[in-house]
Design a protein around this motif. Sequence first.
Motif, short mmCIF file in Angstrom:
data_model
loop_
_atom_site.label_atom_id
_atom_site.label_comp_id
_atom_site.label_asym_id
_atom_site.label_seq_id
_atom_site.Cartn_x
_atom_site.Cartn_y
_atom_site.Cartn_z
N ILE A 285 0.86 -1.18 0.00
CA ILE A 285 0.00 0.00 0.00
C ILE A 285 0.90 1.23 0.00
O ILE A 285 1.90 1.28 0.73
CB ILE A 285 -0.97 -0.02 1.20
CG1 ILE A 285 -2.11 0.98 1.02
CG2 ILE A 285 -0.25 0.17 2.52
CD1 ILE A 285 -3.29 0.75 1.96
N THR A 286 0.60 2.20 -0.82
CA THR A 286 1.54 3.30 -1.06
C THR A 286 1.52 4.39 -0.01
O THR A 286 2.49 5.14 0.12
CB THR A 286 1.28 3.94 -2.44
OG1 THR A 286 -0.06 4.43 -2.49
CG2 THR A 286 1.51 2.94 -3.56
N SER A 287 0.42 4.53 0.73
CA SER A 287 0.31 5.65 1.66
C SER A 287 -0.63 5.34 2.82
O SER A 287 -1.59 4.57 2.65
CB SER A 287 -0.22 6.89 0.91
OG SER A 287 -0.66 7.89 1.80
N PRO A 288 -0.39 5.95 4.00
CA PRO A 288 -1.33 5.80 5.11
C PRO A 288 -2.71 6.36 4.78
O PRO A 288 -3.70 6.03 5.44
CB PRO A 288 -0.67 6.60 6.24
CG PRO A 288 0.78 6.64 5.89
CD PRO A 288 0.81 6.72 4.39
N ILE B 136 -2.96 -5.82 5.05
CA ILE B 136 -2.00 -5.50 3.99
C ILE B 136 -0.62 -5.84 4.52
O ILE B 136 -0.31 -5.58 5.69
CB ILE B 136 -2.07 -4.00 3.60
CG1 ILE B 136 -3.43 -3.67 2.97
CG2 ILE B 136 -0.93 -3.65 2.64
CD1 ILE B 136 -3.69 -4.30 1.61
N PHE C 277 4.00 -1.34 3.46
CA PHE C 277 3.98 -0.15 2.63
C PHE C 277 4.96 -0.34 1.48
O PHE C 277 6.01 -0.98 1.63
CB PHE C 277 4.38 1.09 3.45
CG PHE C 277 3.29 1.59 4.34
CD1 PHE C 277 2.25 2.36 3.82
CD2 PHE C 277 3.29 1.30 5.69
CE1 PHE C 277 1.23 2.81 4.64
CE2 PHE C 277 2.27 1.75 6.52
CZ PHE C 277 1.24 2.51 5.99
N ASP D 209 -7.68 2.65 7.02
CA ASP D 209 -6.66 3.41 6.31
C ASP D 209 -5.40 2.57 6.21
O ASP D 209 -5.30 1.48 6.79
CB ASP D 209 -6.40 4.76 7.00
CG ASP D 209 -5.84 4.64 8.42
OD1 ASP D 209 -5.05 3.71 8.68
OD2 ASP D 209 -6.19 5.48 9.27
N GLY D 210 -4.41 3.08 5.47
CA GLY D 210 -3.21 2.30 5.22
C GLY D 210 -2.48 1.84 6.47
O GLY D 210 -2.06 0.69 6.56
N LYS D 211 -2.35 2.73 7.44
CA LYS D 211 -1.64 2.39 8.68
C LYS D 211 -2.37 1.29 9.45
O LYS D 211 -1.76 0.33 9.91
CB LYS D 211 -1.49 3.64 9.55
CG LYS D 211 -0.65 3.45 10.80
CD LYS D 211 -0.43 4.79 11.50
CE LYS D 211 0.46 4.64 12.74
NZ LYS D 211 -0.16 3.85 13.80
N CYS E 202 -4.31 5.86 1.97
CA CYS E 202 -5.06 4.89 1.16
C CYS E 202 -6.07 4.17 2.07
O CYS E 202 -5.90 4.14 3.28
CB CYS E 202 -4.13 3.88 0.51
SG CYS E 202 -3.01 4.57 -0.73
N GLU E 203 -7.10 3.58 1.45
CA GLU E 203 -8.13 2.87 2.22
C GLU E 203 -8.40 1.51 1.62
O GLU E 203 -8.40 1.34 0.39
CB GLU E 203 -9.43 3.67 2.23
CG GLU E 203 -9.38 4.98 2.98
CD GLU E 203 -10.73 5.68 2.96
OE1 GLU E 203 -11.42 5.66 4.00
OE2 GLU E 203 -11.11 6.21 1.90
#
Length: 288
Positions: free
Chosen positions: A159-162, A262, A265, A252-254, A164-165
């Motif tokens: 996943i590219t960013s915190p 996931i 990152f 979210d990504g985090k 992202c969802e």
Amino acid sequence: MNKLQRLFSDNWTIRRHDLENFVSLIIPTIVAGKIEVATTQLESTNKCTVKATSFPYMAKWYELNDASLPVDSVAILTLTGVLYSWESEWITEQIIAAERNPNICGIVLVIDGPGGMVSHLDAAVAAIEDCTKPTATVVTGVMASAHFWLGTASDRTFITSPLCEVGSVGVVCTHYSFREFFKMHGIDYREIYPDTADLKNKETRALIENNDESFIKARAEKIHKIFAETVSRNLGIDYDPQLPLFRGEMFDGKEAVELGYIDQFGDVYDAVSWILGTSTSRKAEQLY
């Protein structure tokens, strides 16, 4: 016309507001009688592409059938916007084509989508799960519902960013009634069934005649269970119906990385690097 019919008859696994926003763009064109425009509008709202590239520079992109495709290239499938059933069929075909191409060592799915139709999605997921070459998914924005079902089938997820969802493991069945529209235009529309076919279209008849949603909900629950069990298997976690993940929650990504939904990152470069390393390791294991 066929795609419009499928649009209004399929089951969906998609975030509600994305489906609502999308349909709101199509309906006015249909009501205006511009069927060809609506079909064109439908076909142009989403793009799925496939190319291949080679590591480490990833400076040149190839078609999968390019005779000059370098050995150990990686196929990149980019999926954006609403996922239609005919696109799931296309994804299955591309996964199989990449699997059979000796110059391709793995596949990366680059995803930014809210979900889509259920039909043919299970076949696309199975193609990813059954692929003998390493597969990876990169989330660049949203990976919800059908896209989450699809993306989590790969061997590794990035996943590219915190910001992202991901998530929205759930199903929505839609019902559109045009009876009032027909009546407004002087059209006497009736459905007449013989007594010997009393179960024919029982789901929609129960809804229209008695406002009974139970049959449709029962079907949705079956689809949802298959969806949830597939995600559970691919993530390596127990299926708990009370877990927010399996009840449609978004993360979210985090949160997604911390909870194990996931793997890590990373971007497309990281995914391609992982594919090449994994492919090399598998080849070494086969030799020794």
